[in-house]
Motif scaffolding. Structure first.
Motif, PDB file in Angstrom:
ATOM      1  N   GLY A 122       0.925  -1.090  -0.206  1.00 46.40           N
ATOM      2  CA  GLY A 122      -0.082   0.104  -0.161  1.00 46.40           C
ATOM      3  C   GLY A 122       0.916   1.177  -0.089  1.00 46.40           C
ATOM      4  O   GLY A 122       0.531   2.205  -0.767  1.00 46.40           O
ATOM      5  N   SER A 123       2.002   1.318   0.804  1.00 47.72           N
ATOM      6  CA  SER A 123       2.669   2.569   0.893  1.00 47.72           C
ATOM      7  C   SER A 123       3.613   2.775  -0.393  1.00 47.72           C
ATOM      8  O   SER A 123       3.585   3.700  -0.899  1.00 47.72           O
ATOM      9  CB  SER A 123       3.856   2.130   1.931  1.00 47.72           C
ATOM     10  N   LEU A 124       3.984   1.592  -1.116  1.00 50.89           N
ATOM     11  CA  LEU A 124       4.578   1.699  -2.528  1.00 50.89           C
ATOM     12  C   LEU A 124       3.603   2.042  -3.486  1.00 50.89           C
ATOM     13  O   LEU A 124       4.182   2.812  -4.367  1.00 50.89           O
ATOM     14  CB  LEU A 124       5.244   0.570  -2.792  1.00 50.89           C
ATOM     15  N   LEU A 125       2.402   1.672  -3.515  1.00 50.24           N
ATOM     16  CA  LEU A 125       1.350   2.141  -4.393  1.00 50.24           C
ATOM     17  C   LEU A 125       1.388   3.488  -4.468  1.00 50.24           C
ATOM     18  O   LEU A 125       0.975   4.235  -5.389  1.00 50.24           O
ATOM     19  CB  LEU A 125       0.003   1.084  -4.429  1.00 50.24           C
ATOM     20  N   ASP A 126       1.057   4.108  -3.148  1.00 52.38           N
ATOM     21  CA  ASP A 126       1.104   5.404  -2.875  1.00 52.38           C
ATOM     22  C   ASP A 126       2.227   5.944  -3.380  1.00 52.38           C
ATOM     23  O   ASP A 126       2.035   7.178  -4.118  1.00 52.38           O
ATOM     24  CB  ASP A 126       0.658   5.463  -1.367  1.00 52.38           C
ATOM     25  N   LEU A 127       3.290   5.697  -3.106  1.00 51.37           N
ATOM     26  CA  LEU A 127       4.850   6.215  -3.525  1.00 51.37           C
ATOM     27  C   LEU A 127       4.674   6.210  -4.923  1.00 51.37           C
ATOM     28  O   LEU A 127       4.859   7.532  -5.662  1.00 51.37           O
ATOM     29  CB  LEU A 127       5.636   5.762  -3.153  1.00 51.37           C
ATOM     30  N   VAL A 128       4.192   5.293  -5.828  1.00 47.37           N
ATOM     31  CA  VAL A 128       4.171   5.596  -7.335  1.00 47.37           C
ATOM     32  C   VAL A 128       2.909   6.023  -8.051  1.00 47.37           C
ATOM     33  O   VAL A 128       2.878   6.179  -9.124  1.00 47.37           O
ATOM     34  CB  VAL A 128       4.564   4.257  -7.983  1.00 47.37           C
ATOM     35  N   GLY A 129       1.985   6.382  -7.079  1.00 40.24           N
ATOM     36  CA  GLY A 129       0.806   6.941  -7.733  1.00 40.24           C
ATOM     37  C   GLY A 129      -0.194   6.088  -8.365  1.00 40.24           C
ATOM     38  O   GLY A 129      -1.044   6.758  -9.307  1.00 40.24           O
ATOM     39  N   LEU A 130      -0.222   4.991  -7.857  1.00 38.15           N
ATOM     40  CA  LEU A 130      -1.078   3.930  -8.587  1.00 38.15           C
ATOM     41  C   LEU A 130      -1.952   3.035  -7.771  1.00 38.15           C
ATOM     42  O   LEU A 130      -2.385   1.879  -8.122  1.00 38.15           O
ATOM     43  CB  LEU A 130      -0.112   2.918  -9.371  1.00 38.15           C
ATOM     44  N   THR A 131      -2.400   3.770  -6.545  1.00 35.80           N
ATOM     45  CA  THR A 131      -3.269   3.202  -5.648  1.00 35.80           C
ATOM     46  C   THR A 131      -4.422   2.765  -6.278  1.00 35.80           C
ATOM     47  O   THR A 131      -5.166   1.591  -5.926  1.00 35.80           O
ATOM     48  CB  THR A 131      -3.564   4.167  -4.369  1.00 35.80           C
ATOM     49  N   GLN A 132      -4.955   3.630  -6.996  1.00 40.49           N
ATOM     50  CA  GLN A 132      -6.278   3.426  -7.846  1.00 40.49           C
ATOM     51  C   GLN A 132      -6.089   2.063  -8.830  1.00 40.49           C
ATOM     52  O   GLN A 132      -7.248   1.579  -9.322  1.00 40.49           O
ATOM     53  CB  GLN A 132      -6.969   4.554  -8.496  1.00 40.49           C
ATOM     54  N   ARG A 133      -4.876   1.709  -9.011  1.00 42.73           N
ATOM     55  CA  ARG A 133      -4.875   0.787 -10.470  1.00 42.73           C
ATOM     56  C   ARG A 133      -4.293  -0.544  -9.690  1.00 42.73           C
ATOM     57  O   ARG A 133      -3.947  -1.567 -10.207  1.00 42.73           O
ATOM     58  CB  ARG A 133      -3.605   1.075 -11.158  1.00 42.73           C
ATOM     59  N   ALA A 134      -4.441  -0.722  -8.078  1.00 39.76           N
ATOM     60  CA  ALA A 134      -3.888  -1.962  -7.483  1.00 39.76           C
ATOM     61  C   ALA A 134      -4.639  -3.215  -8.048  1.00 39.76           C
ATOM     62  O   ALA A 134      -3.807  -4.236  -8.110  1.00 39.76           O
ATOM     63  CB  ALA A 134      -4.071  -1.891  -6.075  1.00 39.76           C
ATOM     64  N   ALA A 135      -5.807  -3.308  -8.438  1.00 44.13           N
ATOM     65  CA  ALA A 135      -6.434  -4.535  -8.822  1.00 44.13           C
ATOM     66  C   ALA A 135      -6.490  -4.832 -10.069  1.00 44.13           C
ATOM     67  O   ALA A 135      -6.950  -5.581 -10.392  1.00 44.13           O
ATOM     68  CB  ALA A 135      -7.839  -4.447  -8.195  1.00 44.13           C
ATOM     69  N   GLN A 136      -5.813  -3.945 -10.879  1.00 40.33           N
ATOM     70  CA  GLN A 136      -5.996  -3.900 -12.409  1.00 40.33           C
ATOM     71  C   GLN A 136      -4.623  -4.998 -12.930  1.00 40.33           C
ATOM     72  O   GLN A 136      -3.632  -5.359 -11.900  1.00 40.33           O
ATOM     73  CB  GLN A 136      -5.607  -2.737 -13.031  1.00 40.33           C
ATOM     74  N   ARG A 137      -4.531  -5.676 -14.099  1.00 45.12           N
ATOM     75  CA  ARG A 137      -3.562  -6.481 -14.600  1.00 45.12           C
ATOM     76  C   ARG A 137      -2.566  -5.563 -15.317  1.00 45.12           C
ATOM     77  O   ARG A 137      -2.832  -4.512 -15.919  1.00 45.12           O
ATOM     78  CB  ARG A 137      -4.141  -7.376 -15.286  1.00 45.12           C
ATOM     79  N   PRO A 138      -1.434  -5.894 -15.534  1.00 49.40           N
ATOM     80  CA  PRO A 138      -0.302  -5.362 -16.378  1.00 49.40           C
ATOM     81  C   PRO A 138      -0.696  -4.923 -17.732  1.00 49.40           C
ATOM     82  O   PRO A 138      -0.487  -3.663 -18.261  1.00 49.40           O
ATOM     83  CB  PRO A 138       0.816  -6.296 -16.327  1.00 49.40           C
ATOM     84  N   GLY A 139      -1.551  -5.578 -18.294  1.00 46.46           N
ATOM     85  CA  GLY A 139      -1.983  -5.284 -19.806  1.00 46.46           C
ATOM     86  C   GLY A 139      -3.036  -4.301 -19.951  1.00 46.46           C
ATOM     87  O   GLY A 139      -3.133  -3.759 -20.794  1.00 46.46           O
ATOM     88  N   GLU A 140      -3.426  -4.031 -18.553  1.00 41.11           N
ATOM     89  CA  GLU A 140      -4.341  -2.703 -18.642  1.00 41.11           C
ATOM     90  C   GLU A 140      -3.757  -1.417 -18.247  1.00 41.11           C
ATOM     91  O   GLU A 140      -4.272  -0.404 -18.501  1.00 41.11           O
ATOM     92  CB  GLU A 140      -5.285  -2.883 -17.612  1.00 41.11           C
ATOM     93  N   LEU A 141      -2.223  -1.441 -18.288  1.00 37.79           N
ATOM     94  CA  LEU A 141      -1.771  -0.183 -17.937  1.00 37.79           C
ATOM     95  C   LEU A 141      -0.850   0.484 -18.898  1.00 37.79           C
ATOM     96  O   LEU A 141      -0.539  -0.364 -20.087  1.00 37.79           O
ATOM     97  CB  LEU A 141      -0.789  -0.498 -16.796  1.00 37.79           C
ATOM     98  N   THR A 142      -0.538   1.474 -19.118  1.00 37.54           N
ATOM     99  CA  THR A 142       0.379   2.219 -19.894  1.00 37.54           C
ATOM    100  C   THR A 142       1.792   1.948 -19.930  1.00 37.54           C
ATOM    101  O   THR A 142       2.149   1.461 -18.656  1.00 37.54           O
ATOM    102  CB  THR A 142       0.109   3.797 -20.121  1.00 37.54           C
ATOM    103  N   ALA A 143       2.557   2.207 -20.610  1.00 39.05           N
ATOM    104  CA  ALA A 143       4.037   1.926 -20.522  1.00 39.05           C
ATOM    105  C   ALA A 143       4.859   2.604 -19.486  1.00 39.05           C
ATOM    106  O   ALA A 143       5.485   2.005 -18.534  1.00 39.05           O
ATOM    107  CB  ALA A 143       4.936   2.239 -21.861  1.00 39.05           C
ATOM    108  N   GLY A 144       4.102   3.863 -19.297  1.00 39.92           N
ATOM    109  CA  GLY A 144       4.712   4.670 -18.052  1.00 39.92           C
ATOM    110  C   GLY A 144       4.305   4.010 -16.761  1.00 39.92           C
ATOM    111  O   GLY A 144       5.009   4.189 -15.818  1.00 39.92           O
ATOM    112  N   GLN A 145       2.924   3.688 -16.650  1.00 38.59           N
ATOM    113  CA  GLN A 145       2.421   3.035 -15.423  1.00 38.59           C
ATOM    114  C   GLN A 145       3.143   1.693 -15.176  1.00 38.59           C
ATOM    115  O   GLN A 145       3.370   1.596 -13.969  1.00 38.59           O
ATOM    116  CB  GLN A 145       0.885   2.892 -15.473  1.00 38.59           C
TER     117      GLN A 145
END
Length: 336
Positions: A122-145
């Motif tokens: 949870g702390s690392l998701l907050d650090l990288v600004g992706l808390t809202q993406r926690a339940a998604q799979r890699p294929g749903e994210l952009t290259a930068g994410q």
């Protein structure tokens, strides 16, 4: 602190020996964000892999807090490697796992219990600004994410050093800034020493404290970024400072022209006006401009100068940290 001493590394290719590094020496201060810059084939990635203990050099030493890593093997080598997080240009994420699950995987391998693992993720998701993406799979994210997820995964085991090999490669310019912000936050909020390799001087401008410039496997320049840009002849200054373009007619209006590099809020904002008032001279900007190195404003200007006490005024500016280069008197030496 990372100390690289006289590192050399070569590889066999098509029956020939290709030299990747030639007597490379650099010092990376603990808690800094260090950039290794150079074109493709300059040896950046090889140096990063040697520091990460993924490659053994032919000659030379990599020291971590004084420890000679060349003497390590077996269990002790594995222990030291755990202090080194690595972000490659192709993030190694499991497609079937969620983003949170990917970040958690190093902690699972270390046997970290569930509550502690979830808190760390949870702390690392907050650090990288992706808390809202926690339940998604890699294929749903952009290259930068995806690159930010890779940073979080590399930080999961709380390494002392994070090595990011060309972290903005393949990332849209709009997203590259977010990746660099995450690396800067890792340094400032977690105290992690961060080493970035990149061919892009703009990355150095954004986040690096110190830099080593590599060319054909050799360090051709190294130092703090702010020190290097104070010397307009340095490669770093040429890459980062605003270009100067003037015309003959602009320069002809003044007794002479000079180039001045100013670093910091006080210098950029007040040094030239104060010098002009003290010595009753005229300074007019006829070329150059402003940029930022991290949070520090930096100006490189070509000034048209007029006044009997111009030499004294310029000496006063230099005494207070301005780097002054005398170019020409009147229109001589100025491009048409």
């Amino acid at each position: 602190m990372i100390t690289v001493e006289n590192l050399s590394k070569s590889f066999a290719a098509n029956g020939n020996s290709v030299i990747a590094l030639r007597d490379v020496s650099v010092d990376v201060q603990a808690g800094s964000l260090f950039g290794v810059v150079g074109p493709a084939g300059s040896g950046k990635s090889v140096l990063a892999r040697c520091i990460a203990l993924q490659e053994r050099p032919d000659r030379g030493v990599v020291r971590l807090d004084g420890l000679n890593t060349g003497t390590l093997d077996g269990r002790r080598l594995r222990e030291i490697r755990r202090q080194l997080g690595v972000v490659s240009t192709k993030p190694e994420l499991l497609a079937e796992r969620t983003i949170a699950g990917n970040i958690a995987s190093p902690l699972e391998q270390l046997g970290v219990d569930g509550p502690q693992r979830r808190s760390r993720v949870g702390s690392l998701l907050d650090l990288v600004g992706l808390t809202q993406r926690a339940a998604q799979r890699p294929g749903e994210l952009t290259a930068g994410q995806l690159r930010r997820v890779a940073v979080a995964k590399a930080l999961a085991a709380a390494p002392a050093v994070l090595l990011a090999d060309d972290p903005t490669a393949g990332v849209d310019p709009e997203e590259a800034g977010a990746v660099l912000t995450v690396l800067d936050r890792a340094r400032s909020e977690l105290g992690t020493t961060v080493v970035i390799t990149t061919p892009d001087a703009g990355v150095v401008r954004r986040v690096c404290d110190d830099v080593a410039v590599l060319e054909d496997g050799t360090v051709v320049e190294r130092g703090t970024v702010l020190d290097l840009i104070s010397n307009p002849a340095s490669r770093t200054a040429q890459a980062l400072l605003p270009a100067i373009e003037t015309t003959r007619s602009q320069a002809a209006r003044y007794d002479r022209s000079v180039d001045v590099v100013l670093v910091g809020f006080a210098s950029v904002g007040a040094l030239l006006p104060e010098a002009a008032g003290r010595f009753d001279v005229e300074f007019a900007t006829i070329g150059g401009g402003l940029t930022r190195i991290g949070d520090t404003p930096v100006g490189r200007f070509r000034l048209g100068v007029r006044g009997e006490r111009a030499d004294a005024a310029l000496a006063w500016v230099a005494e207070r940290g301005g780097h002054v280069t005398h170019t020409a008197r009147g229109p001589q030496g100025v491009a048409a």
